[in-house]
Enzyme design. Structure first.
Site, PDB file in Angstrom:
ATOM      1  N   CYS A 263       0.802  -1.224   0.000  1.00 51.04           N
ATOM      2  CA  CYS A 263       0.000   0.000   0.000  1.00 51.04           C
ATOM      3  C   CYS A 263       0.842   1.284   0.000  1.00 51.04           C
ATOM      4  CB  CYS A 263      -1.055   0.009   1.103  1.00 51.04           C
ATOM      5  SG  CYS A 263      -0.831  -1.187   2.419  1.00 51.04           S
TER       6      CYS A 263
ATOM      7  N   ARG B 227       7.674 -11.044   5.435  1.00 50.72           N
ATOM      8  CA  ARG B 227       7.097 -10.912   6.770  1.00 50.72           C
ATOM      9  C   ARG B 227       7.848 -11.823   7.722  1.00 50.72           C
ATOM     10  NH1 ARG B 227       0.709 -10.626   4.954  1.00 50.72           N
ATOM     11  NH2 ARG B 227       1.009  -8.763   3.664  1.00 50.72           N
TER      12      ARG B 227
ATOM     13  N   GLN C 214       1.484 -11.154  -3.305  1.00 50.59           N
ATOM     14  CA  GLN C 214       0.030 -11.160  -3.378  1.00 50.59           C
ATOM     15  C   GLN C 214      -0.427 -10.687  -4.744  1.00 50.59           C
ATOM     16  OE1 GLN C 214      -0.973  -8.579  -0.053  1.00 50.59           O
ATOM     17  NE2 GLN C 214      -1.675 -10.381   1.053  1.00 50.59           N
TER      18      GLN C 214
ATOM     19  N   ASP D 236      -2.070  -8.301  -5.402  1.00 51.65           N
ATOM     20  CA  ASP D 236      -2.452  -7.143  -4.629  1.00 51.65           C
ATOM     21  C   ASP D 236      -2.859  -6.012  -5.556  1.00 51.65           C
ATOM     22  OD1 ASP D 236      -2.646  -5.874  -2.278  1.00 51.65           O
ATOM     23  OD2 ASP D 236      -0.512  -5.546  -1.988  1.00 51.65           O
TER      24      ASP D 236
ATOM     25  N   HIS E 122      -4.504  -1.784  -5.215  1.00 45.09           N
ATOM     26  CA  HIS E 122      -5.088  -0.697  -4.447  1.00 45.09           C
ATOM     27  C   HIS E 122      -5.849   0.187  -5.396  1.00 45.09           C
ATOM     28  CE1 HIS E 122      -1.996  -2.236  -1.753  1.00 45.09           C
ATOM     29  NE2 HIS E 122      -2.923  -2.002  -0.848  1.00 45.09           N
TER      30      HIS E 122
ATOM     31  N   LYS F  40     -14.859  -4.136   5.867  1.00 49.17           N
ATOM     32  CA  LYS F  40     -14.375  -5.005   4.785  1.00 49.17           C
ATOM     33  C   LYS F  40     -15.302  -6.187   4.540  1.00 49.17           C
ATOM     34  CE  LYS F  40     -11.510  -8.120   7.542  1.00 49.17           C
ATOM     35  NZ  LYS F  40     -10.213  -8.726   7.769  1.00 49.17           N
TER      36      LYS F  40
ATOM     37  N   HIS G 146      -8.094  -1.747  -0.473  1.00 43.87           N
ATOM     38  CA  HIS G 146      -7.062  -2.784  -0.562  1.00 43.87           C
ATOM     39  C   HIS G 146      -7.802  -4.056  -0.966  1.00 43.87           C
ATOM     40  CE1 HIS G 146      -4.462  -0.570   2.517  1.00 43.87           C
ATOM     41  NE2 HIS G 146      -5.657  -0.070   2.777  1.00 43.87           N
TER      42      HIS G 146
END
Lengths: 566, 566
Positions: free
Chosen positions: A265, A294, A312, A314, A316, A396, A442
């Site tokens: 992000c 991580r 991911q 991923d 945004h 979410k 997200h």
């Protein structure tokens, strides 16, 4: 778990302890609760192997067949101390208790225990010891490691048999084993928790990304490629430094603290901010497959499911408040397309709403929650409300997907964020000519690609759909006379962008077919004298064999199936 | 550089110093050598702007028109100290000299200097001051920062004009400027030296990878995906910890030292070692696009050319000694295909041979060098021999590519390695049933993708070939009546996998075409009333405009050009 099942399992754990104490009198008792999957009991001074389970189970059966009764008794702390004087772990637990102490007795076995238990042992319909493991006393790695015996118990023999079959199936589908067996990936001690995707694993990985990239084109996502290490100042702005630092890998760069990014992000906020934005640019959908790191505990790492390095799918999405409804609607369609059309997973949806410690404008929260409910209802999606379980920055929707063994996995999430754009001072010029702060979503459809691959491998027990299979067609020859024709077929298939391997070893055709089946290759083409003469193929696919298949037709049909991701 | 040119430039630097001292008497002299590109002179106590160059150049011209003579004189150290008593930097240099001191005098200007110089200033045919920069005294960042004036000089005005035009072209082609102008990438202070590829840059990046992946399929490369952080023990085995540590980013993981990988070779050795290998598996070609990190000095970072985060089109080939010739031959064919067929770069080849401090078997070295020479000769490739410039672990071939401004870039390398497989204890079972150690080839065709992209942008001045262009077709409308038809054309083009944008703003057609040209979009399609009526297109491409172009034909032809990478 229902109350009776809990009692059965808890009582079975007492039976286990009683049996162990009988056979291994020097063993010391830890604790022995019921669990979601069965029960366990921890012991000190017990050094055994799983081969000895039979002996213990026999002793447990004896106790059960005697139909020993479970009875509760209250004693004073002093009396309890006398009774448990040789059990140092029980004494330690006892030291933490106050008032009357409750003990349970079954046969000759007494245990410090609140219960509840079954009335008599016969209620334990069926049980089995499952495995051995080490477990720290009180779960604290500073304490001694005890020996834990896991077992399970059910009301009926049938239920136990079903459960054991499920375990067997899960074991057969275990993605870590499949990873080795199918030469997909490995783990090496030099980089714990970071998968090494061998070529065949990398093919699956890249096919998943290709699929997403095709969909991204249709859906208007803009893929970017971003750095992996960032100055601490970025993480302070995003809040990760305050809330997530212990999960990040820190390094020194230019004498400053940097971190390997755990999420994308903040990178996307920087790209957003790199040039002026107007309402015409929104929704702006930035996608990224950057590797994330991580710092998971080494002991918690599991195959592709719990890793330190992951990517991911991923994205945004920066948008105007008024665009939330249409965008979330699109995202749900996208999710449906991916899971219903392509992967055939069922799901349940959850809506997590405003927590007590929320941030931002309550009107926007209410409006957003209403919109999310409306979209789910409009799409006729059943959902549970997880009241107060939204993040502090926005509500979410997440989806739990049910695999072929009935296990649920949370994969897709759609998370509204009313906070981060403000922290990064992101703005756009509205149609009114004024500056506004965009809303951010997200969202990930697969979640971590690594974990998703692990789940897919288990879902399909390694028999991946044709388009994902690292080798789509295996050609096997009956004898060396067939090699030339087989090679020409291989070239023709490769020309059709089909992933193909040729097995021309001097082994029997039977062995070669079995080897290809062991590698779970979806299509096996055998070439013998007949095929050469007729210039045709014998094709094994979906459990059927077809002879005299036309080469060109086979190539076209296979290429079509791959293209259409059948 | 020829001797006369060197004299001209060195003498021009003295003229520069003399002019500066005349206009800014308080300035103190540093040093002023000739360089490959011209000359410079460093000054302390000189605070000027480039706007003042005209004044200085005028003064230099005056000196040249006076045709001042350059004369050399030997003096004692004591005499020199007296002459230079006000020049503290010169005195510092003088302190390091012994014996007779050589001075050069030109007009009234005296400098501590060995020469050689031109006889008289008129030999300086043409000169120009180029730019200002800061430079530490003696290149040491602990010393004071001086003001450096760069200039250049040539024998003739024509040569100077050509050089200035080349500079102007280079500036126009500067990839960092193009990166911003075409919205391809940016740099952010939070991650110095790590490019942020915006969507259009990511499209180019991914197209380059797609191209390589297609070629890899043909060439039998096996792509893998590998972790980015590794325990120090790996780097000790590979030797990076001993020789490359200061270029690596170090982090703490599980209380041990880890490093972000700067190269892929050790990862590939681990994959090689993960299962037994036989001669039938060789050559094994492992390819990887993993992000690499190298701790370059912050001050040395330049655009995409000198970065901290990069990916190479890296591969490591494990092979038998007997396979070196055929494999290197394949690699050269691959290089020729990429650079001659696809990118149209010329190159010169270099063979770097055994250094004095080599490791391994001298017979293998000799054999390998002979093979490399043979392959280059067989392919009729001219090459220079860089004697003794091979790495300690093996000889290599590298290629310097000449860009459209005549600048050379080293991109492709083919590096034999006789050492690393042994350090990692890699083996394979030979046809003789015995264990052997494979040879390894490190090779990259593009080198770093980032740097390659920078070079491509400059080579094409941003006008990328159609297949690489982030937007391949821009559709512009004459007025709002054309939008519907334009949208249908856009959809049709997208269906043909062509990257297309529609500009339907209410701007003049002229402005919209100019905007598309500024973005260096290779094909511009204009849609007006005529096109709608005729259901055809007006197409601007390669500097020509064609009217009445058939839609279907245009799509097919464009898709074909993209597919064939014309």
């Amino acid at each position: 778990m229902d109350k009776q099942l809990e009692k059965i399992r808890h009582s079975a754990s007492h039976m286990l302890a009683a049996a162990v104490k009988k056979i291994y009198p020097e063993a010391l008792l830890g604790i022995g609760p019921a669990t979601e999957e069965g029960f366990y009991y921890d012991f000190d001074k017990l050094s055994i192997k799983e081969e000895e389970f039979g002996k213990i189970e026999k002793e447990m059966e004896k106790l059960i067949s005697q139909n020993v009764k479970f009875s509760k008794k209250y004693v004073t702390k002093h009396e309890a101390e006398k009774l448990l004087k040789n059990e140092k772990y029980k004494l330690e637990l006892l030291g933490e208790l106050k008032g009357k102490i409750s003990l349970y007795n079954s046969g000759g076995f007494s245990d410090l225990c609140k219960g509840p238990h079954v009335k008599s042992a016969k209620e334990i319909g069926a049980f089995k010891l499952i495995k051995l493991a080490g477990a720290y006393w009180k779960g604290n790695s500073k304490n001694k490691m005890l020996t834990r015996i896991y077992g399970t118990a059910f009301k009926t023999k049938k239920e136990l048999a079903d459960y054991l079959e499920m375990l067997r199936q899960a074991e057969l589908r275990n993605h870590i084993k499949l990873g080795t067996q199918l030469d997909l990936f490995s783990f090496q001690k030099e980089s714990p928790g970071s998968p090494f995707f061998h070529h065949k694993g990398a093919v699956i990985y890249n096919e998943l990304l290709n699929f997403l990239r095709e969909e991204y084109l249709k859906e208007g996502y803009k893929e970017v490629i971003t750095p992996l290490i960032y100055d601490k100042s970025l993480w302070e702005t995003s809040g990760h430094w305050q809330h997530f630092k212990e999960n990040m890998f820190i390094l020194k760069v230019d004498n400053r603290e940097f971190a390997l990014k755990p999420m994308n992000c903040p990178s996307h906020c920087l790209i957003y901010k790199d040039s002026l934005k107007s309402y015409r640019d929104l929704p702006l959908r930035i996608a990224d497959f950057a590797p994330l790191h991580r710092n998971e505990l080494k002991g918690a790492l599991v195959g592709l499911t719990r890793v330190r390095k992951l990517s991911q799918d991923d994205a945004h999405i920066f948008l105007e408040e008024e665009q939330i409804e249409s965008e979330v609607s699109r995202l749900i369609e996208f999710t449906n397309y991916v899971y219903k059309k392509i992967f055939n997973f069922e799901y349940v949806a959850n809506l997590s709403t405003r927590p007590e410690k929320y941030m931002g404008n309550i009107k926007l929260w209410n409006k957003a929650e209403k919109i999310l409910k409306k979209v789910l209802s409009d799409k006729k999606i059943k959902f549970s409300i997880k009241k107060g379980e939204g993040a502090f920055y926005g509500p979410k929707i997440d989806f739990d997907f049910k695999d072929s063994l009935g296990r649920f996995h949370q994969l897709t999430t759609i998370q509204l964020d009313f906070q981060l754009p403000g922290r990064f001072e992101l703005t756009y010029e509205g149609e009114d000519g004024k500056k506004h702060v965009p809303v951010m979503i997200h969202r990930a459809i697969f979640g971590a690609i690594e974990r998703f691959m692990g789940i897919l491998l288990e879902q399909y027990a390694g028999h991946l759909p044709l388009w994902l299979a690292p080798v789509q067609v295996k050609i096997v020859t009956v004898n060396d006379n067939c090699i030339k024709f087989a090679e020409s077929i291989k070239n023709a298939l490769e020309g059709g962008k089909i992933r193909v391997e040729l097995d021309s070893r001097s082994e029997s055709i039977g062995k070669k077919i079995r080897d290809a089946q062991l590698m779970k290759i979806p299509i096996i083409v055998t070439i013998g004298e007949k095929e050469i003469k007729e210039k045709s193929l014998a094709v094994r696919q979906d459990g059927k064999v077809s002879f005299g298949v036309d080469v060109q037709k086979f190539i076209e049909e296979t290429a079509r199936k791959i293209r259409e991701r059948c």
